[in-house]
Design a protein around this motif. Structure first.
Motif, PDB file in Angstrom:
ATOM      1  N   ASP A  62       2.422  -0.379  -3.693  1.00 23.08           N
ATOM      2  CA  ASP A  62       1.975  -1.290  -4.748  1.00 23.08           C
ATOM      3  C   ASP A  62       0.544  -0.996  -5.188  1.00 23.08           C
ATOM      4  N   ASN A  63      -0.227  -0.336  -4.334  1.00 23.63           N
ATOM      5  CA  ASN A  63      -1.621  -0.042  -4.664  1.00 23.63           C
ATOM      6  C   ASN A  63      -1.768   1.170  -5.571  1.00 23.63           C
ATOM      7  N   SER A  68      -8.835   9.377  -1.896  1.00 23.12           N
ATOM      8  CA  SER A  68      -8.762   8.887  -0.518  1.00 23.12           C
ATOM      9  C   SER A  68      -7.705   7.806  -0.369  1.00 23.12           C
ATOM     10  N   LEU A  69      -7.592   6.933  -1.384  1.00 20.32           N
ATOM     11  CA  LEU A  69      -6.568   5.897  -1.345  1.00 20.32           C
ATOM     12  C   LEU A  69      -5.180   6.515  -1.293  1.00 20.32           C
ATOM     13  N   LEU A  70      -4.929   7.514  -2.131  1.00 21.13           N
ATOM     14  CA  LEU A  70      -3.624   8.156  -2.145  1.00 21.13           C
ATOM     15  C   LEU A  70      -3.345   8.873  -0.830  1.00 21.13           C
ATOM     16  N   ALA A  71      -4.371   9.475  -0.245  1.00 16.52           N
ATOM     17  CA  ALA A  71      -4.198  10.112   1.062  1.00 16.52           C
ATOM     18  C   ALA A  71      -3.767   9.088   2.102  1.00 16.52           C
ATOM     19  N   GLY A  72      -4.381   7.895   2.048  1.00 11.19           N
ATOM     20  CA  GLY A  72      -3.996   6.837   2.971  1.00 11.19           C
ATOM     21  C   GLY A  72      -2.569   6.364   2.749  1.00 11.19           C
ATOM     22  N   VAL A  73      -2.162   6.275   1.482  1.00 12.23           N
ATOM     23  CA  VAL A  73      -0.795   5.870   1.155  1.00 12.23           C
ATOM     24  C   VAL A  73       0.204   6.888   1.711  1.00 12.23           C
ATOM     25  N   ILE A  74      -0.098   8.169   1.508  1.00 11.74           N
ATOM     26  CA  ILE A  74       0.796   9.223   1.995  1.00 11.74           C
ATOM     27  C   ILE A  74       0.918   9.167   3.518  1.00 11.74           C
ATOM     28  N   LEU A  87      -4.595  -2.215 -14.314  1.00  8.94           N
ATOM     29  CA  LEU A  87      -5.656  -1.976 -13.332  1.00  8.94           C
ATOM     30  C   LEU A  87      -6.633  -3.144 -13.284  1.00  8.94           C
ATOM     31  N   ILE A  88      -6.977  -3.669 -14.450  1.00  4.36           N
ATOM     32  CA  ILE A  88      -7.892  -4.815 -14.488  1.00  4.36           C
ATOM     33  C   ILE A  88      -7.287  -5.995 -13.746  1.00  4.36           C
ATOM     34  N   ASP A  89      -6.023  -6.274 -13.996  1.00  4.71           N
ATOM     35  CA  ASP A  89      -5.342  -7.380 -13.334  1.00  4.71           C
ATOM     36  C   ASP A  89      -5.299  -7.170 -11.822  1.00  4.71           C
ATOM     37  N   TYR A  90      -4.968  -5.963 -11.403  1.00  6.77           N
ATOM     38  CA  TYR A  90      -4.883  -5.639  -9.970  1.00  6.77           C
ATOM     39  C   TYR A  90      -6.243  -5.782  -9.292  1.00  6.77           C
ATOM     40  N   LEU A 134       6.435  -2.085 -10.333  1.00  5.69           N
ATOM     41  CA  LEU A 134       5.464  -1.600 -11.308  1.00  5.69           C
ATOM     42  C   LEU A 134       4.038  -1.635 -10.778  1.00  5.69           C
ATOM     43  N   GLY A 135       3.819  -2.344  -9.645  1.00  8.57           N
ATOM     44  CA  GLY A 135       2.471  -2.436  -9.093  1.00  8.57           C
ATOM     45  C   GLY A 135       1.587  -3.388  -9.875  1.00  8.57           C
ATOM     46  N   ILE A 136       2.164  -4.456 -10.441  1.00  7.44           N
ATOM     47  CA  ILE A 136       1.396  -5.432 -11.207  1.00  7.44           C
ATOM     48  C   ILE A 136       1.734  -6.827 -10.705  1.00  7.44           C
ATOM     49  N   GLY A 137       0.962  -7.815 -11.161  1.00  9.44           N
ATOM     50  CA  GLY A 137       1.224  -9.184 -10.785  1.00  9.44           C
ATOM     51  C   GLY A 137       2.323  -9.806 -11.630  1.00  9.44           C
ATOM     52  N   ARG A 138       2.928 -10.857 -11.105  1.00 11.09           N
ATOM     53  CA  ARG A 138       3.997 -11.543 -11.833  1.00 11.09           C
ATOM     54  C   ARG A 138       3.494 -12.115 -13.159  1.00 11.09           C
TER      55      ARG A 138
END
Length: 460
Positions: free
Chosen positions: A139-140, A176-182, A323-326, A437-441
């Motif tokens: 989701d991130n 770095s975030l994507l590396a952590g996700v992987i 992205l702004i919403d997240y 979709l990785g967004i809020g409701r």
């Protein structure tokens, strides 16, 4: 560590038994005489342990009732029964320990302390697990633009493999975030993720960080530190900014990757095998650096078996609102506030900015704006002094016709189609679609209303 105990003691015998411990600063007791009184006591105080005295066989339903009221406390049962079956019954019902009387004061206190320590460790592990899920969940990886959809599909396919991955992207794109996700979604997720910042060290320091020693200086403090390679055993080694390594450091790293072995600690010939996966990040094209003689071709091939390019924020303008919403939801969660939202004018102003430091800069800008806005609504004026007009990109000049009204309509159409497809795939379940979709409701609901989306097929 002080242990807070809620004692449920109908006849008062256990309270008298523990009266010597009441004055001990390491223990704090609150005694009640009925189970019904738990509901009045628990909401106003925090307890590490609930000690239920005089429990009888077959009363496990009592334990369940107490746990509903005090869910974060360990349950210890003090019983007169010596029946092993009764003990098993209590433990299966969720008790942390069952103590048969008679028992010494010292032993009972020790069991209470151990139960409290175990419960606190479980709470820490739960918090760490939740943090990992929130930080490294799919989701991130926010975005429904074409580049981000492609990137998420690639990550989903390769995360579970052990293939070395090279993540290329500009500063602040989230490497770095994507590396952590992987790592979090790989078979090595229970192992460590060890990060080495190649840009922050010189050749000698890199040697010390990676291998745990600095050249031949056996008196170096680095000798006493476990090397990054050893710490990454059974896990993932993240090499950040690998394109900043010197040729000497590249050669040492290549030598290790060819065998994945380290010299033995005692100087004997028995090398130590290290089992790890590498994820490397870079800003520059390693192929170009190889052509310029600044990077070893063999090392490039070993690190970049799979190469993923992370798009700049300027390439994914249609992800801006998501992205702004997240980011605002994360800021609100971290600050304990209710929620924050940007007006349409504020969003449009953010769209016009060049974002040289990409998503990282967007996060910083929003954090600053939150401290200046009135209430929970961010207006365009709240970015005055944060975003400099002289630093704004004229997107019309950089992307030409892409900013024309026709192109904007095409962008809207693409976003509409992606959301429509996700809704259909998830049978118009808003929670599942927002997660996919990785967004809020709320954001999803606004998009549905904006594009007037409706089910295209009858739901069965």
């Amino acid at each position: 560590m002080k242990v807070s105990v809620l004692l449920i003691d109908p006849d008062g015998s256990t309270q008298r038994f523990l009266q010597l411990a009441v004055g001990d600063d390491n223990y704090q007791f609150k005694a009640i005489d009925t189970i019904e009184a738990v509901a009045d006591t628990a909401p106003t105080e925090v307890f590490d342990v609930v000690l239920l005295s005089g429990a009888a066989t077959g009363e496990t339903s009592v334990l369940n009732a107490i746990r509903r009221t005090v869910p974060d406390a360990a349950m210890v049962i003090l019983t007169n029964s010596s029946d092993d079956n009764a003990t098993i019954e209590w433990l299966c019902a969720g008790a942390a320990d069952v103590v048969n009387q008679p028992v010494s004061n010292e032993l009972l206190l020790l069991k209470l302390r151990r139960a409290a320590e175990h419960q606190r460790m479980k709470a820490r592990l739960t918090a760490l697990s939740q943090h990992a899920g929130l930080t490294y969940g799919y989701d991130n990886v926010i975005g429904i633009s074409e580049p981000m959809i492609k990137l998420k599909e690639q990550i989903g396919r390769i995360s579970s493999t052990d293939i070395p991955i090279l993540l290329r992207g500009a500063l602040g794109t989230g490497k770095s975030l994507l590396a952590g996700v992987i790592h979090h979604h790989s078979e090595r997720r229970h192992g460590p993720l060890v990060e080495v910042d190649c840009a922050a060290v010189d050749t000698a320091s890199f040697e010390a960080e990676l291998f745990g020693r600095a050249g031949d200086d056996v008196t170096s403090l680095a000798v006493m530190v476990k090397s990054a390679l050893e710490r990454a055993n059974k896990g993932t080694l993240l090499l950040e900014s690998v394109d900043r390594l010197s040729i000497e450091s590249q050669m040492r790293l290549l030598q290790f990757l060819q065998t994945c072995t380290l010299p033995s600690d005692n100087g004997q010939s028995n090398d130590r095998k290290v089992d790890l996966r590498t994820i490397a990040t870079c800003e520059h094209d390693l192929s170009q650096l190889v052509a310029e003689g600044k990077f070893l071709r063999d090392l490039q091939q070993r690190l970049g078996v799979i190469m993923l390019r992370i798009p700049c924020l300027a390439e994914r303008a249609d992800d801006m609102e998501l992205l702004i919403d997240y980011l605002l939801r994360r800021i609100a969660a971290e600050s304990g506030s209710g929620s924050f939202a940007c007006s349409n004018d504020a969003i449009e102003r953010l769209r016009q900015y060049d974002w040289p430091v990409n998503v990282r800069e967007l996060s910083i800008v929003l954090r600053r704006a939150v401290t200046r806005c009135r209430g929970e609504h961010i207006e365009a004026a709240d970015f005055d002094g944060i975003l400099s007009d002289t630093e704004c990109a004229v997107r019309r000049e950089t992307v030409g016709a892409a900013s024309s009204s026709a192109s904007n309509r095409l962008l809207e159409h693409n976003q509409r189609a992606v959301i429509q497809r996700a809704l259909e795939d998830n049978r118009w379940n808003f929670s599942q679609t927002a997660q996919a979709l990785g967004i809020g409701r709320t954001t999803l609901w606004r998009k549905v209303k904006k594009y007037d989306l409706r089910p295209q097929v009858a739901l069965k």
